[in-house]
Scaffold this motif. Structure first.
Motif, mmCIF file in Angstrom:
data_model
loop_
_atom_site.group_PDB
_atom_site.id
_atom_site.type_symbol
_atom_site.label_atom_id
_atom_site.label_comp_id
_atom_site.label_asym_id
_atom_site.label_seq_id
_atom_site.Cartn_x
_atom_site.Cartn_y
_atom_site.Cartn_z
ATOM 1 N N ASN A 76 0.917 -1.230 0.076
ATOM 2 C CA ASN A 76 0.014 0.054 -0.131
ATOM 3 C C ASN A 76 0.816 1.331 0.158
ATOM 4 O O ASN A 76 1.885 1.321 0.573
ATOM 5 N N ILE A 77 0.518 2.342 -0.790
ATOM 6 C CA ILE A 77 1.053 3.615 -0.652
ATOM 7 C C ILE A 77 0.414 4.517 -0.789
ATOM 8 O O ILE A 77 -0.992 4.630 -0.953
ATOM 9 N N LYS A 78 0.852 5.882 -0.452
ATOM 10 C CA LYS A 78 0.125 7.068 -0.542
ATOM 11 C C LYS A 78 0.672 8.038 -1.111
ATOM 12 O O LYS A 78 2.083 8.081 -1.167
ATOM 13 N N ALA A 79 0.006 8.890 -1.532
ATOM 14 C CA ALA A 79 0.497 10.159 -2.485
ATOM 15 C C ALA A 79 -0.198 11.501 -2.358
ATOM 16 O O ALA A 79 -1.537 11.162 -2.131
ATOM 17 N N ASN A 80 0.291 12.560 -2.757
ATOM 18 C CA ASN A 80 -0.531 13.983 -2.680
ATOM 19 C C ASN A 80 -0.963 14.144 -4.076
ATOM 20 O O ASN A 80 -0.171 14.255 -5.046
ATOM 21 N N PHE A 81 -2.325 14.155 -4.238
ATOM 22 C CA PHE A 81 -3.016 14.772 -5.502
ATOM 23 C C PHE A 81 -3.361 16.247 -5.408
ATOM 24 O O PHE A 81 -4.230 16.501 -4.421
ATOM 25 N N ILE A 82 -3.148 16.997 -6.285
ATOM 26 C CA ILE A 82 -3.606 18.440 -6.269
ATOM 27 C C ILE A 82 -4.847 18.429 -7.208
ATOM 28 O O ILE A 82 -4.950 18.138 -8.283
ATOM 29 N N ASP A 83 -5.812 18.888 -6.547
ATOM 30 C CA ASP A 83 -7.280 19.190 -7.412
ATOM 31 C C ASP A 83 -7.675 20.510 -6.834
ATOM 32 O O ASP A 83 -8.107 20.826 -5.682
ATOM 33 N N LYS A 84 -8.049 21.255 -7.953
ATOM 34 C CA LYS A 84 -8.237 22.694 -7.754
ATOM 35 C C LYS A 84 -7.519 23.482 -6.474
ATOM 36 O O LYS A 84 -8.281 24.048 -5.786
ATOM 37 N N ASN A 85 -6.321 23.306 -6.524
ATOM 38 C CA ASN A 85 -5.418 23.997 -5.551
ATOM 39 C C ASN A 85 -5.715 23.198 -4.389
ATOM 40 O O ASN A 85 -4.828 24.019 -3.140
ATOM 41 N N ASN A 86 -6.332 22.406 -4.097
ATOM 42 C CA ASN A 86 -6.526 21.614 -3.038
ATOM 43 C C ASN A 86 -5.378 20.158 -2.915
ATOM 44 O O ASN A 86 -5.598 19.611 -4.098
ATOM 45 N N THR A 87 -4.699 20.138 -1.846
ATOM 46 C CA THR A 87 -3.940 18.955 -1.759
ATOM 47 C C THR A 87 -4.530 17.782 -1.108
ATOM 48 O O THR A 87 -4.962 17.941 0.142
ATOM 49 N N ILE A 88 -4.856 16.598 -1.797
ATOM 50 C CA ILE A 88 -5.460 15.500 -1.255
ATOM 51 C C ILE A 88 -4.458 14.528 -1.232
ATOM 52 O O ILE A 88 -3.880 13.959 -2.073
ATOM 53 N N GLU A 89 -4.580 13.736 -0.089
ATOM 54 C CA GLU A 89 -3.724 12.598 0.180
ATOM 55 C C GLU A 89 -4.502 11.251 -0.476
ATOM 56 O O GLU A 89 -5.796 11.043 0.030
ATOM 57 N N ILE A 90 -4.004 10.582 -1.404
ATOM 58 C CA ILE A 90 -4.696 9.492 -1.963
ATOM 59 C C ILE A 90 -3.944 8.135 -1.493
ATOM 60 O O ILE A 90 -2.815 8.231 -1.338
ATOM 61 N N GLU A 91 -4.553 6.936 -1.750
ATOM 62 C CA GLU A 91 -3.934 5.763 -1.286
ATOM 63 C C GLU A 91 -4.079 5.141 -2.755
ATOM 64 O O GLU A 91 -4.896 5.173 -3.656
ATOM 65 N N GLY A 92 -3.081 4.255 -2.830
ATOM 66 C CA GLY A 92 -2.811 3.364 -4.156
ATOM 67 C C GLY A 92 -2.097 1.996 -3.677
ATOM 68 O O GLY A 92 -1.764 1.700 -2.664
ATOM 69 N N VAL A 93 -1.733 1.420 -4.724
ATOM 70 C CA VAL A 93 -1.119 -0.238 -4.608
ATOM 71 C C VAL A 93 0.172 -0.014 -5.711
ATOM 72 O O VAL A 93 0.030 0.470 -6.809
ATOM 73 N N ARG A 94 1.049 -0.703 -4.763
ATOM 74 C CA ARG A 94 2.474 -0.761 -5.826
ATOM 75 C C ARG A 94 2.656 -2.162 -6.149
ATOM 76 O O ARG A 94 2.678 -2.901 -5.298
ATOM 77 N N TYR A 95 2.663 -2.343 -7.445
ATOM 78 C CA TYR A 95 2.982 -3.901 -7.770
ATOM 79 C C TYR A 95 4.438 -3.867 -8.089
ATOM 80 O O TYR A 95 5.074 -3.087 -8.990
ATOM 81 N N LYS A 96 5.324 -4.844 -7.680
ATOM 82 C CA LYS A 96 6.438 -5.114 -7.959
ATOM 83 C C LYS A 96 6.926 -6.601 -8.235
ATOM 84 O O LYS A 96 6.247 -7.293 -7.627
ATOM 85 N N LEU A 97 7.992 -6.824 -8.754
ATOM 86 C CA LEU A 97 8.342 -8.014 -9.153
ATOM 87 C C LEU A 97 8.982 -8.869 -7.957
ATOM 88 O O LEU A 97 9.641 -8.173 -7.006
ATOM 89 N N THR A 98 8.602 -10.083 -8.030
ATOM 90 C CA THR A 98 8.942 -11.022 -7.016
ATOM 91 C C THR A 98 10.408 -11.705 -7.442
ATOM 92 O O THR A 98 10.700 -11.508 -8.685
ATOM 93 N N GLU A 99 11.292 -12.296 -6.755
ATOM 94 C CA GLU A 99 12.374 -13.057 -7.339
ATOM 95 C C GLU A 99 11.951 -13.925 -8.498
ATOM 96 O O GLU A 99 12.531 -13.958 -9.543
#
Length: 203
Positions: A76-99
C-alpha cells in the motif's frame, strides 16, 4: 496448422525456382539470437513498467492474477494529489516483481516471457529476387516446421485464459508452419514468426 507468410511492404518478390539447400542450423541460430523467450504474456499499457503504482481504482485484474501466480507482490502506498489548488492524500497499490517474477519478466517488452522455438524440418526453399528502390538483391523463401518447447507449468494456468487469447497451442508436440525470408547480402533472416501476435489480450 498456422501458415505465416512475411509481408514486406517496401519490397516486391519475384519467384525464380527452388533448391534443396538445408538452412536448418542457420535458421535455428537466427531464432535463438532474436530471443529465446519465444512466448509472452504482455501486461496492459501503463501497468507494464514495474514497479507500477496504481491509483483511482483503475482495473488491475491482470496484475492481481500475476500476484496469485507469485510473480508480483503488492504494498500500500500514499501520494499527494492536487485538485483545484487543494492537496488531497490518496491511497494506491504498488506492484513489484518477486524474485520468481524477475526470472520471466522482460523489461523492454513489459511482459512475462518463456519458452523456446525449435526448428524441426526445412520443407522447401525458393530463390527470389528482392526489389529495393535502386537495386535488386538475391534471397530465399524457406518453408519450415517448428515447435515450442520449455513451456513452464504456470504458463498453462487456466486462469490466464480469462484475459488472453492463444493463436497457438502450448502443447510441445504440436508442429507449426512458417515461411522465413533469407537475405543473401548479409545472411540475415525474417523468421516469419510474429511473436507478439501469438498471445494477445481478449477484447
Amino acid at each position: 496448422m498456422n501458415l505465416k507468410y512475411p509481408l514486406i511492404a517496401t519490397f516486391s518478390l519475384l519467384l525464380l525456382g527452388c533448391d534443396n539447400t538445408n538452412y536448418e542450423k542457420s535458421l535455428q541460430n537466427a531464432l535463438s539470437r532474436q530471443d529465446n523467450q519465444a512466448l509472452c504474456y504482455f501486461l496492459p499499457n501503463k501497468q507494464n513498467l514495474l514497479p507500477a503504482d496504481i491509483f483511482f481504482d483503475k482495473p488491475t485484474e491482470i496484475l492481481d492474477l500475476f500476484v496469485e501466480l507469485k510473480f508480483l507482490e503488492t504494498s500500500n502506498i500514499k501520494a499527494n494529489f492536487i485538485d483545484k489548488n487543494n492537496t488531497i492524500e490518496i491511497e494506491g497499490v504498488r506492484y513489484k516483481l518477486t524474485e520468481e517474477g524477475k526470472q520471466y519478466f522482460i523489461d523492454n517488452k513489459g511482459a512475462f516471457c518463456f519458452g523456446s522455438i525449435i526448428v524441426d524440418k526445412i520443407n522447401d526453399t525458393y530463390n527470389i529476387k528482392i526489389n529495393y528502390v535502386y537495386t535488386v538483391k538475391n534471397g530465399k523463401w524457406i518453408d519450415y516446421n517448428y515447435h515450442y518447447t520449455n513451456i513452464p507449468n504456470w504458463a498453462k494456468d487456466k486462469r490466464l485464459q480469462q484475459y488472453y487469447n492463444h493463436t497457438i497451442s502450448l502443447n510441445n508436440e504440436v508442429l507449426l508452419d512458417a515461411r522465413a525470408t533469407y537475405y543473401s547480402s548479409d545472411g540475415s533472416f525474417d523468421t516469419g514468426i510474429k511473436k507478439n501476435k501469438v498471445i494477445t489480450f481478449k477484447d
